[in-house]
Design a protein around this motif. Structure first.
Motif, PDB file in Angstrom:
ATOM      1  N   ALA A 151       0.830  -1.201   0.000  1.00  0.00           N
ATOM      2  CA  ALA A 151       0.000   0.000   0.000  1.00  0.00           C
ATOM      3  C   ALA A 151       0.867   1.254   0.000  1.00  0.00           C
ATOM      4  O   ALA A 151       0.545   2.243  -0.680  1.00  0.00           O
ATOM      5  CB  ALA A 151      -0.923  -0.006   1.212  1.00  0.00           C
ATOM      6  N   ALA A 166      -7.040   3.888  -8.796  1.00  0.00           N
ATOM      7  CA  ALA A 166      -8.145   3.100  -9.358  1.00  0.00           C
ATOM      8  C   ALA A 166      -7.793   2.569 -10.740  1.00  0.00           C
ATOM      9  O   ALA A 166      -8.408   1.600 -11.209  1.00  0.00           O
ATOM     10  CB  ALA A 166      -9.415   3.938  -9.426  1.00  0.00           C
ATOM     11  N   ARG A 213      -3.704  -7.835  -0.653  1.00  0.00           N
ATOM     12  CA  ARG A 213      -4.865  -7.329  -1.391  1.00  0.00           C
ATOM     13  C   ARG A 213      -5.671  -6.343  -0.545  1.00  0.00           C
ATOM     14  O   ARG A 213      -6.148  -5.321  -1.040  1.00  0.00           O
ATOM     15  CB  ARG A 213      -5.750  -8.484  -1.860  1.00  0.00           C
ATOM     16  CG  ARG A 213      -5.092  -9.377  -2.911  1.00  0.00           C
ATOM     17  CD  ARG A 213      -6.101 -10.300  -3.576  1.00  0.00           C
ATOM     18  NE  ARG A 213      -6.861 -11.097  -2.625  1.00  0.00           N
ATOM     19  CZ  ARG A 213      -6.485 -12.281  -2.154  1.00  0.00           C
ATOM     20  NH1 ARG A 213      -5.326 -12.802  -2.546  1.00  0.00           N
ATOM     21  NH2 ARG A 213      -7.242 -12.946  -1.302  1.00  0.00           N
ATOM     22  N   ALA A 214      -5.806  -6.644   0.744  1.00  0.00           N
ATOM     23  CA  ALA A 214      -6.537  -5.740   1.636  1.00  0.00           C
ATOM     24  C   ALA A 214      -5.819  -4.401   1.754  1.00  0.00           C
ATOM     25  O   ALA A 214      -6.458  -3.335   1.731  1.00  0.00           O
ATOM     26  CB  ALA A 214      -6.692  -6.383   3.017  1.00  0.00           C
ATOM     27  N   LEU A 216      -3.720  -3.052  -0.453  1.00  0.00           N
ATOM     28  CA  LEU A 216      -3.842  -2.351  -1.730  1.00  0.00           C
ATOM     29  C   LEU A 216      -5.224  -1.722  -1.879  1.00  0.00           C
ATOM     30  O   LEU A 216      -5.356  -0.614  -2.397  1.00  0.00           O
ATOM     31  CB  LEU A 216      -3.563  -3.309  -2.892  1.00  0.00           C
ATOM     32  CG  LEU A 216      -2.110  -3.762  -3.068  1.00  0.00           C
ATOM     33  CD1 LEU A 216      -2.015  -4.845  -4.141  1.00  0.00           C
ATOM     34  CD2 LEU A 216      -1.208  -2.590  -3.424  1.00  0.00           C
ATOM     35  N   ARG A 217      -6.251  -2.422  -1.401  1.00  0.00           N
ATOM     36  CA  ARG A 217      -7.605  -1.876  -1.445  1.00  0.00           C
ATOM     37  C   ARG A 217      -7.677  -0.587  -0.625  1.00  0.00           C
ATOM     38  O   ARG A 217      -8.292   0.402  -1.049  1.00  0.00           O
ATOM     39  CB  ARG A 217      -8.586  -2.917  -0.902  1.00  0.00           C
ATOM     40  CG  ARG A 217     -10.063  -2.591  -1.093  1.00  0.00           C
ATOM     41  CD  ARG A 217     -10.937  -3.648  -0.425  1.00  0.00           C
ATOM     42  NE  ARG A 217     -10.490  -4.998  -0.746  1.00  0.00           N
ATOM     43  CZ  ARG A 217     -10.171  -5.918   0.165  1.00  0.00           C
ATOM     44  NH1 ARG A 217     -10.242  -5.643   1.450  1.00  0.00           N
ATOM     45  NH2 ARG A 217      -9.778  -7.121  -0.207  1.00  0.00           N
ATOM     46  N   GLU A 218      -7.036  -0.583   0.539  1.00  0.00           N
ATOM     47  CA  GLU A 218      -7.007   0.616   1.379  1.00  0.00           C
ATOM     48  C   GLU A 218      -6.327   1.781   0.665  1.00  0.00           C
ATOM     49  O   GLU A 218      -6.667   2.945   0.889  1.00  0.00           O
ATOM     50  CB  GLU A 218      -6.263   0.325   2.682  1.00  0.00           C
ATOM     51  CG  GLU A 218      -6.960  -0.658   3.609  1.00  0.00           C
ATOM     52  CD  GLU A 218      -6.066  -1.109   4.741  1.00  0.00           C
ATOM     53  OE1 GLU A 218      -4.911  -0.628   4.823  1.00  0.00           O
ATOM     54  OE2 GLU A 218      -6.499  -1.956   5.540  1.00  0.00           O
ATOM     55  N   VAL A 221      -6.499   0.747  -4.774  1.00  0.00           N
ATOM     56  CA  VAL A 221      -6.374  -0.171  -5.909  1.00  0.00           C
ATOM     57  C   VAL A 221      -7.525  -1.175  -5.848  1.00  0.00           C
ATOM     58  O   VAL A 221      -7.630  -1.941  -4.887  1.00  0.00           O
ATOM     59  CB  VAL A 221      -5.022  -0.911  -5.887  1.00  0.00           C
ATOM     60  CG1 VAL A 221      -4.899  -1.831  -7.108  1.00  0.00           C
ATOM     61  CG2 VAL A 221      -3.860   0.068  -5.832  1.00  0.00           C
ATOM     62  N   PRO A 222      -8.408  -1.200  -6.843  1.00  0.00           N
ATOM     63  CA  PRO A 222      -9.582  -2.092  -6.789  1.00  0.00           C
ATOM     64  C   PRO A 222      -9.182  -3.564  -6.784  1.00  0.00           C
ATOM     65  O   PRO A 222      -8.175  -3.956  -7.388  1.00  0.00           O
ATOM     66  CB  PRO A 222     -10.352  -1.747  -8.068  1.00  0.00           C
ATOM     67  CG  PRO A 222      -9.812  -0.436  -8.529  1.00  0.00           C
ATOM     68  CD  PRO A 222      -8.390  -0.376  -8.066  1.00  0.00           C
ATOM     69  N   ASP A 223      -9.995  -4.368  -6.110  1.00  0.00           N
ATOM     70  CA  ASP A 223      -9.743  -5.815  -6.090  1.00  0.00           C
ATOM     71  C   ASP A 223      -9.648  -6.386  -7.504  1.00  0.00           C
ATOM     72  O   ASP A 223      -8.828  -7.281  -7.768  1.00  0.00           O
ATOM     73  CB  ASP A 223     -10.868  -6.535  -5.343  1.00  0.00           C
ATOM     74  CG  ASP A 223     -10.799  -6.323  -3.841  1.00  0.00           C
ATOM     75  OD1 ASP A 223      -9.755  -5.856  -3.355  1.00  0.00           O
ATOM     76  OD2 ASP A 223     -11.797  -6.616  -3.156  1.00  0.00           O
ATOM     77  N   SER A 225      -8.430  -5.171 -10.030  1.00  0.00           N
ATOM     78  CA  SER A 225      -7.184  -4.797 -10.701  1.00  0.00           C
ATOM     79  C   SER A 225      -5.971  -5.523 -10.129  1.00  0.00           C
ATOM     80  O   SER A 225      -4.841  -5.264 -10.538  1.00  0.00           O
ATOM     81  CB  SER A 225      -6.961  -3.287 -10.585  1.00  0.00           C
ATOM     82  OG  SER A 225      -8.001  -2.583 -11.227  1.00  0.00           O
ATOM     83  N   VAL A 226      -6.173  -6.409  -9.168  1.00  0.00           N
ATOM     84  CA  VAL A 226      -5.090  -7.175  -8.544  1.00  0.00           C
ATOM     85  C   VAL A 226      -5.164  -8.611  -9.038  1.00  0.00           C
ATOM     86  O   VAL A 226      -6.144  -9.313  -8.778  1.00  0.00           O
ATOM     87  CB  VAL A 226      -5.178  -7.125  -7.009  1.00  0.00           C
ATOM     88  CG1 VAL A 226      -4.013  -7.890  -6.385  1.00  0.00           C
ATOM     89  CG2 VAL A 226      -5.210  -5.681  -6.511  1.00  0.00           C
TER      90      VAL A 226
END
Length: 261
Positions: A151, A166, A213-214, A216-218, A221-223, A225-226
């Motif tokens: 992140a 995004a 992933r969590a 990156l979401r914070e 970055v959308p789920d 897109s991972v």
């Protein structure tokens, strides 16, 4: 998308996002002798330095960037949370970057065209984040994952490029998977407090990619897109190096990225 592609004897799991080309390497196609056979890219494990340099040249050649070998940046990874930034390809800037990276960094954000960046792994999680104006390569072991280094790199990349997270593309490379990664009860408790119960895949089993992933979401970055193909370094020890499977004596595969000018 990630695609497994063989370039002569070198196999890459690669993707291209705009001008950014990135890849995760496999362990075959190099010149290193056992126990580092054969495409060892780590210079800190006891391998012949000449073999490591040739292996790195082969990887860049497979990625279409052999001409950039002398610009290759490889940090001294220290399982920390420092994010280094490379803004220019001029000689002075690269010299300063190499000095900073020698002091230790586990993520590199690169805005400079024609400067390849390579980080090494053997069970820890490789992460590459790409956008139209740059990229980040991240080494996310348990310490870095708990510190949300992925992140942090995404936020630095957004700040430095002005791009919206995004629109980022993030790739998670081969690593030790949740059902293989047994840790202490104390570490499970720390991760559960930080990321929620979903990070625990079973009694003392830690899911690092869930936490990444969590994080990156914070960072925005959308789920969707991972991309994580869930490639196991332990089960696929014939394709990747694994510190656990090889009892601590092994080479290192890599994540590598470059933005062509």
């Amino acid at each position: 998308m990630l695609e497994r592609v063989r370039h002569d004897d070198v196999t890459l799991i690669e993707a291209r996002t705009g001008a950014v080309a990135c890849a995760f390497t496999e362990r075959t196609g190099g010149v290193s002798a056992p126990p580092y056979a054969s495409l060892n890219l780590g210079s800190h494990v006891g391998d012949d330095p000449a073999a490591v340099r040739e292996n790195r040249r082969r990887v860049l050649a497979a990625l279409g960037a052999e001409d950039l070998l002398d610009r290759l940046l490889v940090p001294n990874q220290v399982h920390g949370d420092h994010v280094a930034i490379v803004r220019s390809a001029d000689v002075a800037a690269l010299g300063a970057a190499r000095s900073e990276l020698a002091d230790g960094a586990d993520a590199v954000v690169c805005l400079a065209p024609d400067v390849p960046v390579l980080l090494c792994y053997a069970d820890c999680v490789p992460v590459v984040i790409a956008c139209l104006r740059g990229f980040a390569v991240v080494h996310s072991g348990w310490r870095g994952t708990l510190a949300r280094i992925g992140a942090s790199a995404a936020r630095v990349l957004a700040r430095e490029t002005g791009c919206d997270p995004a629109g980022f593309a993030a790739f998670i490379g081969p690593h030790i998977l949740a059902d293989e990664y047994e840790v202490s009860e104390e570490l499970i408790a720390d991760f559960t407090a930080a990321f929620g119960a979903g990070v625990c895949a079973g009694p003392r089993l830690l899911d690092l990619s869930f936490a990444i992933r969590a994080a990156l979401r914070e960072a925005g970055v959308p789920d969707a897109s991972v991309l994580d193909p869930q490639l196991s370094t332990v089960r696929s020890n014939d394709r990747f190096f694994s510190f656990r499977a090889e009892h601590g004596v092994c080479g290192r595969h890599a994540a590598v990225a470059v933005m062509r000018g």
